[in-house]
Design an enzyme around this catalytic site. Structure first.
Site, PDB file in Angstrom:
ATOM      1  N   ARG A 122       0.892  -1.412   0.037  1.00 53.11           N
ATOM      2  CA  ARG A 122       0.262  -0.079  -0.229  1.00 53.11           C
ATOM      3  C   ARG A 122       0.631   1.300   0.149  1.00 53.11           C
ATOM      4  O   ARG A 122       2.280   1.406   0.501  1.00 53.11           O
ATOM      5  CB  ARG A 122      -0.973  -0.326   1.272  1.00 53.11           C
ATOM      6  CG  ARG A 122       0.041   0.083   2.165  1.00 53.11           C
ATOM      7  CD  ARG A 122      -1.397   0.135   3.471  1.00 53.11           C
ATOM      8  NE  ARG A 122      -0.145   0.085   4.589  1.00 53.11           N
ATOM      9  CZ  ARG A 122      -0.995   0.557   6.292  1.00 53.11           C
ATOM     10  NH1 ARG A 122      -2.537   1.009   6.246  1.00 53.11           N
ATOM     11  NH2 ARG A 122      -0.434   0.587   7.353  1.00 53.11           N
ATOM     12  N   ASN A 160      -6.042   8.107   4.102  1.00 53.46           N
ATOM     13  CA  ASN A 160      -5.159   6.858   5.491  1.00 53.46           C
ATOM     14  C   ASN A 160      -3.490   7.424   5.865  1.00 53.46           C
ATOM     15  O   ASN A 160      -2.929   6.675   4.902  1.00 53.46           O
ATOM     16  CB  ASN A 160      -5.420   5.859   5.187  1.00 53.46           C
ATOM     17  CG  ASN A 160      -5.770   5.021   6.624  1.00 53.46           C
ATOM     18  OD1 ASN A 160      -6.558   4.859   7.066  1.00 53.46           O
ATOM     19  ND2 ASN A 160      -4.719   4.003   6.421  1.00 53.46           N
ATOM     20  N   GLU A 161      -3.335   7.925   7.061  1.00 52.03           N
ATOM     21  CA  GLU A 161      -1.921   7.348   7.983  1.00 52.03           C
ATOM     22  C   GLU A 161      -0.799   8.416   6.629  1.00 52.03           C
ATOM     23  O   GLU A 161       0.138   7.300   6.162  1.00 52.03           O
ATOM     24  CB  GLU A 161      -2.010   6.062   8.383  1.00 52.03           C
ATOM     25  CG  GLU A 161      -2.528   5.825   9.407  1.00 52.03           C
ATOM     26  CD  GLU A 161      -1.719   4.216   9.389  1.00 52.03           C
ATOM     27  OE1 GLU A 161      -2.492   3.548  10.590  1.00 52.03           O
ATOM     28  OE2 GLU A 161      -1.453   3.345   8.936  1.00 52.03           O
ATOM     29  N   GLU A 319      -8.120   4.665  15.337  1.00 52.49           N
ATOM     30  CA  GLU A 319      -7.853   3.659  15.297  1.00 52.49           C
ATOM     31  C   GLU A 319      -7.318   2.765  16.685  1.00 52.49           C
ATOM     32  O   GLU A 319      -5.785   3.686  16.887  1.00 52.49           O
ATOM     33  CB  GLU A 319      -6.529   3.373  14.421  1.00 52.49           C
ATOM     34  CG  GLU A 319      -7.247   3.246  12.532  1.00 52.49           C
ATOM     35  CD  GLU A 319      -6.626   2.885  11.255  1.00 52.49           C
ATOM     36  OE1 GLU A 319      -5.074   2.259  12.306  1.00 52.49           O
ATOM     37  OE2 GLU A 319      -6.551   3.119  10.125  1.00 52.49           O
ATOM     38  N   LYS A 368      -4.105 -10.087   8.539  1.00 51.50           N
ATOM     39  CA  LYS A 368      -5.217 -10.830   8.664  1.00 51.50           C
ATOM     40  C   LYS A 368      -5.088 -11.458  10.637  1.00 51.50           C
ATOM     41  O   LYS A 368      -6.125 -12.002  11.580  1.00 51.50           O
ATOM     42  CB  LYS A 368      -5.270 -12.308   8.238  1.00 51.50           C
ATOM     43  CG  LYS A 368      -4.090 -12.968   8.127  1.00 51.50           C
ATOM     44  CD  LYS A 368      -3.881 -14.472   7.293  1.00 51.50           C
ATOM     45  CE  LYS A 368      -2.656 -14.962   7.117  1.00 51.50           C
ATOM     46  NZ  LYS A 368      -2.025 -14.520   6.382  1.00 51.50           N
ATOM     47  N   HIS A 370      -4.107  -9.497  12.955  1.00 52.47           N
ATOM     48  CA  HIS A 370      -4.511  -8.473  13.369  1.00 52.47           C
ATOM     49  C   HIS A 370      -5.037  -8.388  14.795  1.00 52.47           C
ATOM     50  O   HIS A 370      -6.577  -8.635  13.650  1.00 52.47           O
ATOM     51  CB  HIS A 370      -4.678  -6.745  12.892  1.00 52.47           C
ATOM     52  CG  HIS A 370      -4.410  -4.940  13.576  1.00 52.47           C
ATOM     53  ND1 HIS A 370      -5.368  -4.950  13.785  1.00 52.47           N
ATOM     54  CD2 HIS A 370      -3.359  -4.464  13.293  1.00 52.47           C
ATOM     55  CE1 HIS A 370      -4.921  -4.182  14.906  1.00 52.47           C
ATOM     56  NE2 HIS A 370      -4.098  -3.453  13.939  1.00 52.47           N
TER      57      HIS A 370
END
Length: 692
Positions: A122, A160-161, A319, A368, A370
Site C-alpha cells: 500500500r 489514510n495515514e 484506530e 489477518k 491483527h
C-alpha cells in the site's frame, strides 16, 4: 503559520443525540454480503454508532479507469444508517489500484538509492506526482458528488495515514518540487547556501537547478545537516499539500467535517503533526500500544500530545487495537483489562471518539493476524465481551455529561518538537544514543512517578501559559522560541531546561558562545562542551553519578561557569581525573521574576524521578504528598462551569492500588469500590472513573 481551521465535529444522525463516537474501520468488501447483516446486529449489541468505510476500496470503487461502482457501498451505508450507525466515509485514495500502476508506473515512489517501490502492498504513490494527483482528485470528486446529500455520512476520512510508507520519495518529481519548496522558503539561492552552510565541503550552489534530494552518498558518509532537515520539512509539507488538495476537492462539493488520521506516538515523528493540525476540522489519531512496562505511560503521553495538537478541542481516536497487532516481530496481546483501560485512557486525555482497526478480523491478507472488535473466534470471545462492556461504559459516561468537557489543564507542560527530533537524527552528532523524542517521554513518566500528570504541548503551542514548563532536549530553539522562553521566565514563569536544548537555530546553525546559546542568560550556566558516554570502547566513561543518587548515562554537559544568580543543586561524583568530580550537574537560576533549572545530563526516567523533588522544591512547585505518588495516574475532565467534573484513576503498577474516592463512581473496570470507607481497590490494568 496560519490560523487553525475552525473546529467542526461530526454530528449525530437525524433524531439522535450526541454520543461518544464508538466503532472502527469496517471493510465489508472483504466479506460476502450475507455477513453484513450479522455485522450490523453485532454492532448494535456492542453499542457501535460509527464506522469508517472505503479506506482501501479504490480498486472496487473504480474497477477500471473511468468506470465507477458505488452500488455495493450504497447498500452498506444504507444498512448502517437505517440501523442508527453513522459513516465516516473515506476518500478511498490511500492506495491506487493495479490498473493504474500498470498504466502509469511514473506514480511509484523512489528510494534514496534510486530503486522504485513496486505495487504489492500500500501507499506506493509519490506525493509530488501530478499524474497521481489527477487520478486521486477525480475519485474525490466522484465520491463527493455521489454522497454529498447522503444523511448517513457524517464526516470525510481523507486518505489514510499519510507518509506511513511513502514519507520520503527521491524521484525526479520530488526533486522538482523540492527546488520549488526551497525557492518559496528562501527566495534566493544565496539564502539557501547560507542556511545549509554550503561553504563546508565545497557544496556551494549557483542556482536552484543544482538542488537535488539527499540521495545515496555512499555508506559511512555524512549528508549536509541543514539540507537534510529541510528535506524532512519538505517531505512533510509535500504530503500535507496533497492532503489539502484532496480535502478541498471534497469540501467544495460536499461540505462535511473532515480529518485525516495522524500517527502520534512517543516515537512517531515522521510528519510534523502539529503543523498538520492546523488544516483539519478535527484532529484524529491512530495509536498502538507499546508492549511491556511502558504501555500505559506511553499511551497517556501520546494521547496528551494529541490533545495538545488539538489545542484541547475534542479529538478522535480513529484506530487502536483490541489486542495484538500484526506488524511487530513479536505481536504481544493485550493483557486482561487493557482493552477497556486503554480506551478510557484516551478518553480521559480528551478523545470524544473511540475507534479500532478494525471491526471484523480479516481471514486473508497482510493484516489477518491483527486483532479486531470481532476476532477470528467470533462474538463468543473475551475480546467481544470486553468490546460490549466498553460500549456500555461509553454510553454511561455520555449520559452523565462527559461530552462537553475537556482535559483539565495541568500546572506543568512538557514541550515536544518534531523538528528537534529530526535534527537529532543526523548521523554526525555528539552521540547517536541521544535523540529528542525519548526525553519528553521520560519527563512525563518521571513527573507521574512523583504524582504530577503533565500536559504534553507542541513547541508551537501555548506552553508559556503554564505555571511550569519543561524543555527536554529541545535541540532547535529559533529566535522566536528563544524570545518566548526569555519573556516567560522574566514574567515569573518556571522553566526546566535540559542538556541538548537550544543548541541550534531553525537552520541547524549552532548558537555560539557556549550552550544553550540563545537562552544562556536565562538558565545561568555556560556549557563548554558535551561529554558523551558509552561502552563501545573499553575503559571509556559509561556513566556519571550525581550527589542525589541519580545516575547519568549517554551524555553530560561540561558546565564551565555559572552566573552569580545561579545556585548549584546537585553535582557529579566521579574520579578526579575525569574533571567531573564536584562539577555542577543540576542548577537553579533567578531570572527576572522567574526561575530556571538546568539539568546537565541524561538521567532517564529513574534519575529524573529521583531528582524531581529537589528540582520542584527549588522552583517552589507544590507536589502531592508522598503517599499519593506514583501508583495511580490521575486525569480530570471538566466543563467550563465545573458542573460536570470527572476524575479518571489508572493503576500504573502490577499491584493493587488503594485510592480515596470522592464523588460518584461510574465505571469500575478491575476495580472494587468500598462505599462505606470511600475507598477503592484498583487491580493491575484497572481504572476507576468518578464524577465529582
Amino acid at each position: 503559520m496560519t490560523e487553525h481551521r475552525t473546529f467542526q465535529w461530526p454530528q449525530p444522525l437525524a433524531g439522535g443525540k450526541p454520543r461518544i463516537w464508538y466503532g472502527g474501520d469496517y471493510n465489508p468488501d472483504q466479506w460476502p454480503e450475507e455477513v453484513w447483516d450479522e455485522d450490523i446486529t453485532l454492532m448494535k449489541e456492542a453499542g457501535v454508532n460509527l464506522v469508517s468505510v472505503a479506506i482501501f476500496s479504490w480498486a472496487k470503487l473504480e474497477p477500471r479507469e473511468g468506470e465507477y461502482d458505488f452500488d455495493w457501498l450504497d447498500r452498506v451505508i444504507d444498512k448502517l444508517g437505517k440501523a442508527g450507525i453513522a459513516v465516516d466515509l473515506a476518500s478511498g485514495t490511500a492506495s491506487p489500484p493495479m490498473w493504474m500502476t500498470q498504466a502509469h508506473p511514473e506514480i511509484l515512489w523512489v528510494d534514496y538509492r534510486g530503486d522504485v517501490c513496486q505495487p504489492g502492498a500500500r501507499q506506493h504513490w509519490r506525493a509530488t506526482s501530478p499524474v497521481f494527483l489527477d487520478y486521486a482528485l477525480k475519485l474525490c470528486r466522484k465520491m463527493a458528488e455521489h454522497y454529498k446529500d447522503n444523511p448517513y455520512v457524517v464526516a470525510w476520512h481523507v486518505s489514510n495515514e499519510y507518509g506511513c510508507h511513502n514519507r520520503f520519495d527521491y524521484s525526479d518529481d520530488a526533486a522538482r518540487a523540492f527546488r520549488d519548496w526551497c525557492e518559496k522558503r528562501y527566495g534566493t539561492i544565496e539564502a539557501v547556501n547560507e542556511a545549509w552552510g554550503t561553504a563546508f565541503w565545497a557544496q556551494h550552489m549557483n542556482d536552484f537547478s543544482e538542488i537535488i534530494p539527499p540521495r545515496f552518498i555512499g555508506d559511512g558518509n555524512f549528508m549536509n545537516p541543514g539540507k537534510l532537515l529541510d528535506w524532512k520539512r519538505f517531505s512533510s509539507d509535500a504530503l500535507l499539500d496533497f492532503y489539502k488538495a484532496e480535502r478541498d476537492t471534497l469540501l467544495e462539493i460536499a461540505p462535511k467535517p473532515q480529518t485525516t488520521n495522524f500517527m502520534v506516538s512517543a516515537g512517531g515523528t515522521g510528519l510534523d503533526y502539529d503543523k498538520w493540525g492546523y488544516d483539519v476540522d478535527f484532529v484524529s489519531n491512530d495509536h498502538y500500544f507499546t508492549p511491556g512496562e511502558a504501555h500505559l505511560d506511553e499511551l497517556a503521553y501520546s494521547a496528551s500530545l494529541t490533545d495538545g495538537i488539538a489545542r484541547k478541542h475534542p479529538w478522535f481516536l480513529m484506530e487502536h487495537s483490541t489486542s495484538s497487532v500484526n506488524w511487530r516481530p513479536i505481536n504481544y496481546r493485550n493483557e486482561p483489562g487493557e482493552l477497556v483501560r486503554d480506551s478510557l485512557a484516551h478518553l480521559a486525555m480528551g478523545a470524544d471518539a473511540i475507534c479500532y482497526f478494525q471491526w471484523r478480523q480479516s481471514k486473508a491478507g497482510a493484516e489477518k493476524w491483527h486483532s479486531a472488535m470481532v476476532p477470528h473466534a467470533g462474538p463468543d470471545s473475551q475480546v467481544f465481551r470486553d468490546v460490549c462492556e466498553l460500549g456500555d461504559d461509553l454510553n454511561l459516561l455520555a449520559d452523565k455529561g462527559l461530552l462537553g468537557t475537556t482535559v483539565v489543564k495541568s500546572k506543568v507542560a512538557v514541550v515536544f518538537d518534531y523538528e528537534s527530533q529530526w535534527a537529532t537524527e543526523h548521523t554526525a552528532t555528539p552521540s547517536q544514543n541521544v535523540r529528542h523524542w525519548t526525553e519528553p517521554l521520560d519527563w512525563f513518566r518521571a513527573l507521574a512517578d512523583v504524582g504530577v500528570t503533565a500536559d504534553v504541548v507542541p513547541v508551537r503551542g501555548d506552553w508559556d501559559g503554564y505555571d511550569t514548563v519543561v524543555l527536554p532536549a529541545v535541540y532547535i530553539l529559533s529566535e522566536e522560541t528563544s524570545r518566548r522562553v526569555r519573556e516567560y521566565v522574566a514574567d515569573g514563569g518556571k522553566v526546566i531546561v535540559t542538556y541538548y536544548t537550544g543548541l541550534s537555530d531553525e537552520r541547524d546553525h549552532v548558537w555560539l558562545g557556549g550552550y544553550p546559546g540563545s537562552i544562556r542568560d536565562v538558565v545561568g550556566v555556560r556549557v563548554e562542551e558535551h561529554a558523551p558516554m558509552g561502552g563501545d570502547f573499553p575503559g571509556a566513561m559509561d556513566h556519571l553519578d550525581l550527589s542525589n543518587g541519580a545516575v547519568a548515562h549517554d551524555i553530560a554537559d561540561v558546565i564551565g561557569s555559572v552566573a552569580e544568580t545561579t545556585r548549584v543543586l546537585e553535582t557529579f561524583k566521579a574520579d578526579k581525573w575525569t574533571g567531573f568530580d564536584g562539577a555542577p550537574a543540576i542548577t537553579v537560576n533567578d531570572f527576572g521574576d522567574g526561575k530556571a533549572v538546568y539539568v546537565g545530563a541524561k538521567l532517564g526516567r529513574e534519575g529524573l524521578a529521583t531528582s524531581l523533588p529537589g528540582i520542584l522544591d527549588a522552583l517552589g512547585v507544590e507536589t502531592p504528598a508522598e503517599d499519593d505518588r506514583g501508583e495511580v495516574l490521575r486525569v480530570e475532565r471538566a466543563d467550563a462551569s465545573d458542573e460536570n467534573h470527572f476524575v479518571f484513576l489508572f493503576n500504573r503498577t502490577h499491584d493493587v492500588a488503594v485510592v480515596d474516592v470522592e464523588g460518584e463512581p461510574l465505571v469500575a473496570s478491575l476495580a472494587q469500590v468500598n462505599e462505606s470507607e470511600h475507598t477503592a481497590a484498583i487491580r493491575p490494568n484497572g481504572v476507576l472513573v468518578v464524577k465529582l
